[in-house]
Design an enzyme around this catalytic site. Structure first.
Site, mmCIF file in Angstrom:
data_model
loop_
_atom_site.group_PDB
_atom_site.id
_atom_site.type_symbol
_atom_site.label_atom_id
_atom_site.label_comp_id
_atom_site.label_asym_id
_atom_site.label_seq_id
_atom_site.Cartn_x
_atom_site.Cartn_y
_atom_site.Cartn_z
ATOM 1 N N LYS A 115 11.260 59.580 -7.890
ATOM 2 C CA LYS A 115 11.734 58.634 -8.729
ATOM 3 C C LYS A 115 11.017 57.280 -8.911
ATOM 4 C CE LYS A 115 16.472 60.022 -9.379
ATOM 5 N NZ LYS A 115 18.069 59.707 -9.366
ATOM 6 N N LYS A 201 15.861 72.049 -20.859
ATOM 7 C CA LYS A 201 17.328 72.039 -20.316
ATOM 8 C C LYS A 201 18.222 71.393 -21.321
ATOM 9 C CE LYS A 201 18.659 70.714 -16.105
ATOM 10 N NZ LYS A 201 18.606 69.913 -14.734
ATOM 11 N N LYS A 204 22.128 65.740 -22.708
ATOM 12 C CA LYS A 204 22.791 64.916 -23.576
ATOM 13 C C LYS A 204 21.985 63.933 -24.342
ATOM 14 C CE LYS A 204 23.155 61.156 -20.202
ATOM 15 N NZ LYS A 204 23.815 59.851 -19.787
#
Ligand code: TRP
Length: 339
Positions: A115, A201, A204
């Site tokens: 990250k 994948k 949203k």
């Protein structure tokens, strides 16, 4: 026997979220409460501020996630459902454990490396100490078991290391303070892919709404999306090996298997030789049957802010009571004087 698990709040929940984490929580709640065990499930809203975020979205996502969890079967009378921000003991415990966690341990965390990327100097301190907060989350409640995805296993091992070192450094040998929690890694959850592209994948953030089945979709929308899902012209093979190189077919078979609670091999045994003209309506039916009732509850509950806030308030009250004894003992063990 106590399960503790957290999930970061996100909005616009879809089938991938349901099959990835939510359904597993519901199953564990039902299994464990039948055996007299306890489940604590929380929204990791404090973890969410370790990355750049929009405050208005965080609040909305926290409530939306509660609505989704409850609609999918988390029962606030069986499980303790809450958000970290309403239980200050999480943040307090993190600070107390910051004295025990080592820089070297945190530097090895792969999530931190991923990250932070190349820009470590610009990453937040919260992102670096994220795993210490996660350790606090579970040690605070003397969790015996922590269900997590494969990607969180390393964080759980860190929690065990912190617990072990704290017990060694500050407790008598016969009176350790912290329970070392065991991970429960669910049997590989099927990776749910986009209905428009079997190699991406389900997400949203995909601009096409046809790529995903939302937890808000009604029966018609579900059916339509399944019927329009991308496929190939071949009929279904009789074995899982026969799906190699057919990502879209694999994905639809995987979804059917996950929803029907059977293996992909069993799905193929049933549909071998059939084309998608036959398979898709069957898949649509399986999806509608299980998802449509949850979706109806979800659409209603997510509009009822008062009900959602009441669920969280009640859960937080129970969590605060459970956390207090361990938090107090931690202050004491460290020699901190508190009136
Ligand atoms: N880090 C976890 C994740 O991203 C969420 C989480 C926070 C968690 N605290 C936890 C999971 C404690 C299990 C136990 O998935």
């Amino acid at each position: 026997m106590r399960i503790v698990s957290g999930i970061q709040p996100t909005g616009n929940l879809h089938l991938g979220n349901y099959l990835g984490a939510i359904r597993n929580w519901v199953r564990m709640q039902d299994e464990w409460s039948a055996k007299g065990g306890e489940c604590l499930y929380f929204l990791a809203d404090l973890h969410a501020i370790s990355m750049p975020h929009t405050p208005a979205d965080l609040g909305a996502n926290t409530r939306e996630m509660v609505a989704a969890l409850v609609s999918c079967g988390i029962d606030p009378d069986k499980s303790i459902l809450f958000n970290q921000a309403q239980v200050p003991a999480h943040a307090e415990m993190q600070w107390l454990l910051n004295g025990t966690a080592r820089m070297g341990w945190l530097n090895r965390m792969t999530q931190w490396k991923d990250k932070a990327g190349k820009n470590r100097e610009g990453a937040s301190v919260a992102l670096f100490t994220y795993p210490v907060l996660q350790a606090a989350d579970v040690l605070l409640y003397q969790a015996t078991h922590v269900p997590v995805g494969e990607d969180q296993k390393q964080h759980l091992e860190l929690a065990r290391d912190i617990a072990q070192k704290f017990n060694n450094d500050f407790c008598a040998e016969d009176a350790p303070l912290f329970t070392l929690p065991d991970p429960i890694i669910p049997p590989e959850a099927a990776r749910i892919m986009s209905l428009r592209d079997g190699s991406a994948k389900m997400s949203k953030s995909d601009p096409s709404d046809m790529s995903r089945i939302n937890l808000t979709d009604d029966a018609d929308a579900i059916m339509q999306k399944v019927k329009k899902a991308k496929t190939d012209p071949e009929p279904l093979p009789g074995t899982v090996e026969g799906l190699a190189g057919r990502p879209e077919a694999s994905n639809l078979v995987g979804i059917y298997a996950a929803m029907a609670g059977i293996s992909a091999a069993q799905v193929l045994a049933q549909f071998e030789g059939q084309g998608f003209g036959q398979f898709k309506p069957a898949l649509g039916e399986v999806l509608v049957e299980s998802l449509a009732p949850m979706a109806a509850r979800y659409r209603e509950l997510r509009e009822d802010r008062a009900a959602l806030d009441a669920i969280l308030a009640k859960g937080a009250e129970k969590a605060r009571a459970l956390a207090a004894p361990t938090l107090n003992r931690t202050y004491d063990a460290l020699g901190l004087v508190r009136g």
